[in-house]
Design a protein around this motif. Structure first.
Motif, PDB file in Angstrom:
ATOM      1  N   VAL A  49       0.844  -1.204   0.000  1.00  0.00           N
ATOM      2  CA  VAL A  49       0.000   0.000   0.000  1.00  0.00           C
ATOM      3  C   VAL A  49       0.875   1.249   0.000  1.00  0.00           C
ATOM      4  N   ALA A  50       1.940   1.245   0.791  1.00  0.00           N
ATOM      5  CA  ALA A  50       2.832   2.399   0.846  1.00  0.00           C
ATOM      6  C   ALA A  50       3.521   2.615  -0.494  1.00  0.00           C
ATOM      7  N   ARG A  51       3.868   1.535  -1.161  1.00  0.00           N
ATOM      8  CA  ARG A  51       4.561   1.649  -2.438  1.00  0.00           C
ATOM      9  C   ARG A  51       3.653   2.241  -3.515  1.00  0.00           C
ATOM     10  N   HIS A  52       2.419   1.794  -3.562  1.00  0.00           N
ATOM     11  CA  HIS A  52       1.478   2.253  -4.584  1.00  0.00           C
ATOM     12  C   HIS A  52       0.758   3.547  -4.194  1.00  0.00           C
ATOM     13  N   GLU A  53       0.701   3.807  -2.874  1.00  0.00           N
ATOM     14  CA  GLU A  53      -0.101   4.916  -2.353  1.00  0.00           C
ATOM     15  C   GLU A  53      -1.546   4.807  -2.851  1.00  0.00           C
ATOM     16  N   HIS A  54      -1.995   3.563  -2.922  1.00  0.00           N
ATOM     17  CA  HIS A  54      -3.337   3.301  -3.457  1.00  0.00           C
ATOM     18  C   HIS A  54      -3.737   1.886  -3.032  1.00  0.00           C
ATOM     19  N   VAL A  55      -4.819   1.784  -2.254  1.00  0.00           N
ATOM     20  CA  VAL A  55      -5.208   0.489  -1.703  1.00  0.00           C
ATOM     21  C   VAL A  55      -5.650  -0.470  -2.799  1.00  0.00           C
ATOM     22  N   THR A  56      -6.415   0.003  -3.776  1.00  0.00           N
ATOM     23  CA  THR A  56      -6.929  -0.883  -4.822  1.00  0.00           C
ATOM     24  C   THR A  56      -5.785  -1.458  -5.652  1.00  0.00           C
ATOM     25  N   ARG A  57      -4.837  -0.614  -6.032  1.00  0.00           N
ATOM     26  CA  ARG A  57      -3.712  -1.117  -6.814  1.00  0.00           C
ATOM     27  C   ARG A  57      -2.877  -2.118  -6.010  1.00  0.00           C
ATOM     28  N   ALA A  58      -2.683  -1.836  -4.741  1.00  0.00           N
ATOM     29  CA  ALA A  58      -1.936  -2.761  -3.885  1.00  0.00           C
ATOM     30  C   ALA A  58      -2.677  -4.082  -3.758  1.00  0.00           C
ATOM     31  N   ALA A  59      -3.996  -4.027  -3.619  1.00  0.00           N
ATOM     32  CA  ALA A  59      -4.790  -5.252  -3.508  1.00  0.00           C
ATOM     33  C   ALA A  59      -4.671  -6.080  -4.783  1.00  0.00           C
ATOM     34  N   HIS A  60      -4.654  -5.404  -5.933  1.00  0.00           N
ATOM     35  CA  HIS A  60      -4.511  -6.114  -7.205  1.00  0.00           C
ATOM     36  C   HIS A  60      -3.146  -6.805  -7.264  1.00  0.00           C
ATOM     37  N   GLU A  61      -2.091  -6.118  -6.842  1.00  0.00           N
ATOM     38  CA  GLU A  61      -0.761  -6.724  -6.850  1.00  0.00           C
ATOM     39  C   GLU A  61      -0.698  -7.941  -5.930  1.00  0.00           C
ATOM     40  N   LEU A  62      -1.316  -7.824  -4.768  1.00  0.00           N
ATOM     41  CA  LEU A  62      -1.258  -8.910  -3.777  1.00  0.00           C
ATOM     42  C   LEU A  62      -2.245 -10.031  -4.072  1.00  0.00           C
TER      43      LEU A  62
END
Length: 332
Positions: A49-62
């Motif tokens: 989340v910190a890397r993307h500064e965006h929860v949705t994008r981080a969720a997609h990566e994970l």
């Protein structure tokens, strides 16, 4: 503005959903938290989340639902009692506390990644590692010969070698520091698997010019009045010496206790006493080596490993190799 209010209400709702769980966690941990157990599953999520500064994008990566990731971050903040992320609609930014926490998280995750790479490399069939222990007396010829023969078919396998006396090696085996060890006498312990591989005949070593030096054979009882040089208590060869002398009807008089068999052979040559020793790597001047008759003066050598532990591919291959050398472990 309306969107920001909806986002704020959503974050508030997520917090309310987890209020009871967070309270329970705080109560359970009131006397001291197990922080690794609490935080470890969420560190990679926070870093994403910190890397993307965006929860949705981080969720997609994970590969997790956005709602699950949002709840996980809220729980992490509740556990720490610190706000790590400032919410700005669909995006987030690190608070000062979050930025300070992220540095440690990234170092921790990097350490975990390196550790995972290391253990995977150690288990690789072609280039993995075997932690192997052996007795001092097997070091000059036996173990180098074994490794040379094994590595002819497995040239990339790496060895971490430990040379020590039997009890110390068994302790390291139990501590997980060794995969296999060659030891003598054979231990009888419920947590170990031991397979006999070979045996060595022990000789009575006396100084040149000794009253027994001209003999080829000697009964151990004939040495009851002699001074012995031996290994220290705890060494397998010392236990065998004490047992054979007891069977012959006497307790050996000890002139010196050492840690290495060839040192004892040198002290015999110097006239300090006699010794029961395995054959030397090369003949040593100044001593006579006599066959012990009337008793079975041998030491059995075997390979031991911890029961119930799964082998990596290189350890399994080396274990099969050793077991295939039964009866000829000490062969030149």
């Amino acid at each position: 503005m309306q969107h920001d209010r909806r986002s704020a209400r959503g974050a508030s709702s997520l917090r309310k959903e987890d209020d009871i769980e967070a309270t329970n966690i705080r109560q359970r941990k009131a006397d001291g938290r197990n922080w690794p157990a609490v935080l470890a599953p969420r560190l990679a999520q926070f870093a994403a989340v910190a890397r993307h500064e965006h929860v949705t994008r981080a969720a997609h990566e994970l590969g997790v639902p956005q709602s699950s990731l949002s709840r996980a971050i809220v729980r992490l903040e509740d556990d720490l009692g610190v706000t790590l992320l400032a919410r700005h609609g669909r995006t987030v930014s690190l608070t000062p506390a979050g930025r300070a926490f992220l540095g440690s998280v990234e170092r921790a995750l990097d350490g975990v990644e390196r550790a995972a790479e290391r253990v995977r490399a150690d288990a690789d069939p072609a280039t993995g590692r075997v932690s192997f222990g052996f007795l001092h007396t097997l070091g000059p010829e036996t173990v180098p010969g074994l490794l040379r023969e094994f590595r002819a078919d497995h040239p990339g396998v790496r060895f971490q070698l430990v040379q020590n006396y039997g009890e110390a090696m068994l302790e390291r085996l139990r501590a997980g520091e060794l995969d296999l060890c060659l030891t003598a006498p054979l231990p009888d312990a419920p947590d170990l698997v031991v397979r006999r591989l070979d045996e060595q005949r022990l000789r009575l070593v006396v100084p040149e010019g000794h009253r027994l030096a001209g003999r080829k054979r000697v009964r151990l009882a004939e040495t009851a009045d002699e001074w012995f040089v031996t290994l220290e208590p705890g060494y397998g060869l010392r236990r065998i010496t004490d047992r054979l002398c007891a069977e012959a009807g006497f307790t050996p008089k000890i002139a010196f206790e050492g840690e290495e068999a060839e040192t004892l052979r040198g002290l015999v040559a110097a006239g300090l006493g006699v010794a029961l020793l395995p054959p030397p790597p090369v003949p040593r001047p100044g001593v006579a080596e006599l066959t012990v008759s009337g008793t079975r003066a041998v030491r059995e050598i075997g390979v031991a490993w911890l029961d119930g532990h799964a082998d990596t591919a290189p350890v399994a291959a080396f274990k099969r190799f050793l077991l295939g050398r039964r009866g000829r472990l000490l062969a030149p």
